[in-house]
Design a protein around this motif. Structure first.
Motif, mmCIF file in Angstrom:
data_model
loop_
_atom_site.group_PDB
_atom_site.id
_atom_site.type_symbol
_atom_site.label_atom_id
_atom_site.label_comp_id
_atom_site.label_asym_id
_atom_site.label_seq_id
_atom_site.Cartn_x
_atom_site.Cartn_y
_atom_site.Cartn_z
ATOM 1 N N GLY A 15 0.330 -0.625 -10.779
ATOM 2 C CA GLY A 15 -0.462 -0.517 -9.564
ATOM 3 C C GLY A 15 -1.918 -0.203 -9.871
ATOM 4 O O GLY A 15 -2.328 -0.094 -11.025
ATOM 5 N N GLU A 16 -2.682 -0.062 -8.807
ATOM 6 C CA GLU A 16 -4.116 0.177 -8.922
ATOM 7 C C GLU A 16 -4.557 1.168 -7.857
ATOM 8 O O GLU A 16 -3.920 1.305 -6.816
ATOM 9 C CB GLU A 16 -4.886 -1.138 -8.750
ATOM 10 N N LEU A 26 0.607 -3.448 -6.069
ATOM 11 C CA LEU A 26 0.709 -2.097 -5.541
ATOM 12 C C LEU A 26 -0.679 -1.474 -5.522
ATOM 13 O O LEU A 26 -1.353 -1.420 -6.551
ATOM 14 C CB LEU A 26 1.646 -1.264 -6.426
ATOM 15 N N VAL A 27 -1.115 -1.032 -4.349
ATOM 16 C CA VAL A 27 -2.419 -0.390 -4.193
ATOM 17 C C VAL A 27 -2.177 1.023 -3.660
ATOM 18 O O VAL A 27 -1.552 1.196 -2.611
ATOM 19 C CB VAL A 27 -3.323 -1.179 -3.210
ATOM 20 N N PHE A 28 -2.673 2.011 -4.402
ATOM 21 C CA PHE A 28 -2.505 3.405 -3.988
ATOM 22 C C PHE A 28 -3.651 3.825 -3.077
ATOM 23 O O PHE A 28 -4.825 3.630 -3.396
ATOM 24 C CB PHE A 28 -2.441 4.330 -5.207
ATOM 25 N N ALA A 29 -3.286 4.398 -1.938
ATOM 26 C CA ALA A 29 -4.249 4.897 -0.953
ATOM 27 C C ALA A 29 -3.900 6.352 -0.637
ATOM 28 O O ALA A 29 -2.935 6.894 -1.183
ATOM 29 C CB ALA A 29 -4.187 4.049 0.308
ATOM 30 N N HIS A 30 -4.665 6.981 0.234
ATOM 31 C CA HIS A 30 -4.450 8.388 0.581
ATOM 32 C C HIS A 30 -4.372 9.215 -0.699
ATOM 33 O O HIS A 30 -3.395 9.908 -0.968
ATOM 34 C CB HIS A 30 -3.193 8.556 1.434
ATOM 35 N N ILE A 31 -5.407 9.076 -1.515
ATOM 36 C CA ILE A 31 -5.434 9.691 -2.836
ATOM 37 C C ILE A 31 -5.743 11.182 -2.699
ATOM 38 O O ILE A 31 -6.820 11.566 -2.257
ATOM 39 C CB ILE A 31 -6.460 8.974 -3.735
ATOM 40 N N GLY A 32 -4.768 12.012 -3.065
ATOM 41 C CA GLY A 32 -4.892 13.459 -2.913
ATOM 42 C C GLY A 32 -5.437 14.145 -4.154
ATOM 43 O O GLY A 32 -5.663 13.526 -5.196
ATOM 44 N N PHE A 35 0.865 -1.178 0.000
ATOM 45 C CA PHE A 35 0.000 0.000 0.000
ATOM 46 C C PHE A 35 0.902 1.228 0.000
ATOM 47 O O PHE A 35 1.884 1.279 0.742
ATOM 48 C CB PHE A 35 -0.900 0.018 1.244
ATOM 49 N N ALA A 36 0.574 2.183 -0.865
ATOM 50 C CA ALA A 36 1.441 3.353 -1.001
ATOM 51 C C ALA A 36 0.615 4.634 -1.073
ATOM 52 O O ALA A 36 -0.540 4.633 -1.489
ATOM 53 C CB ALA A 36 2.302 3.221 -2.253
ATOM 54 N N ASP A 37 1.255 5.710 -0.706
ATOM 55 C CA ASP A 37 0.681 7.049 -0.724
ATOM 56 C C ASP A 37 0.417 7.492 -2.162
ATOM 57 O O ASP A 37 1.210 7.209 -3.058
ATOM 58 C CB ASP A 37 1.689 7.985 -0.054
ATOM 59 N N ALA A 38 -0.702 8.174 -2.375
ATOM 60 C CA ALA A 38 -1.022 8.708 -3.703
ATOM 61 C C ALA A 38 -1.459 10.164 -3.609
ATOM 62 O O ALA A 38 -2.312 10.619 -4.357
ATOM 63 C CB ALA A 38 -2.106 7.867 -4.366
ATOM 64 N N ALA A 39 -0.867 10.912 -2.675
ATOM 65 C CA ALA A 39 -1.259 12.310 -2.507
ATOM 66 C C ALA A 39 -0.872 13.141 -3.718
ATOM 67 O O ALA A 39 -1.633 13.975 -4.182
ATOM 68 C CB ALA A 39 -0.639 12.885 -1.239
ATOM 69 N N GLY A 40 0.319 12.918 -4.263
ATOM 70 C CA GLY A 40 0.778 13.649 -5.429
ATOM 71 C C GLY A 40 0.740 12.779 -6.666
ATOM 72 O O GLY A 40 0.894 11.564 -6.579
ATOM 73 N N ALA A 46 8.328 0.768 -7.527
ATOM 74 C CA ALA A 46 7.725 -0.514 -7.147
ATOM 75 C C ALA A 46 7.911 -1.544 -8.263
ATOM 76 O O ALA A 46 8.214 -2.708 -8.003
ATOM 77 C CB ALA A 46 6.249 -0.329 -6.821
ATOM 78 N N ARG A 47 7.710 -1.114 -9.507
ATOM 79 C CA ARG A 47 7.907 -2.052 -10.627
ATOM 80 C C ARG A 47 9.373 -2.475 -10.708
ATOM 81 O O ARG A 47 9.671 -3.654 -10.881
ATOM 82 C CB ARG A 47 7.463 -1.422 -11.934
ATOM 83 N N ASP A 48 10.293 -1.519 -10.557
ATOM 84 C CA ASP A 48 11.724 -1.837 -10.604
ATOM 85 C C ASP A 48 12.123 -2.808 -9.502
ATOM 86 O O ASP A 48 13.004 -3.643 -9.696
ATOM 87 C CB ASP A 48 12.572 -0.568 -10.488
#
Length: 73
Positions: free
Chosen positions: A61-62, A39-45, A2-7, A31-33
């Motif tokens: 990711g998604e 990979l799931v993006f959360a905290h979508i800004g 799970f990863a940040d997606a603010a920017g 993440a791909r490298d």
């Protein structure tokens, strides 16, 4: 992962340059490298929401969906 997606295409820096948020495009590349399995993006800004509204998708990711279960096993 799970990863940040603010920017979306550039990091968001906090005042004084201390900390901040990575960008979706940067995290997706790394993440791909690193061969992350999922990979799931959360905290979508707001920058990422605008990208979604334009029909953009991360290169890897998604987008996370509120209320959706994400089994870890």
């Amino acid at each position: 992962m799970f990863a940040d997606a603010a920017g979306w295409d550039r990091p968001i820096r906090f005042a004084g340059g201390v900390g901040g948020h990575a960008s979706v495009l940067q995290v997706a590349r790394q993440a791909r490298d690193l061969q992350v399995g999922r990979l799931v993006f959360a905290h979508i800004g707001r920058p990422s929401i605008r990208a979604i509204d334009r029909g953009e998708r991360p290169p890897f990711g998604e987008w996370g969906v509120e209320g959706r279960p994400y089994p870890l096993g």
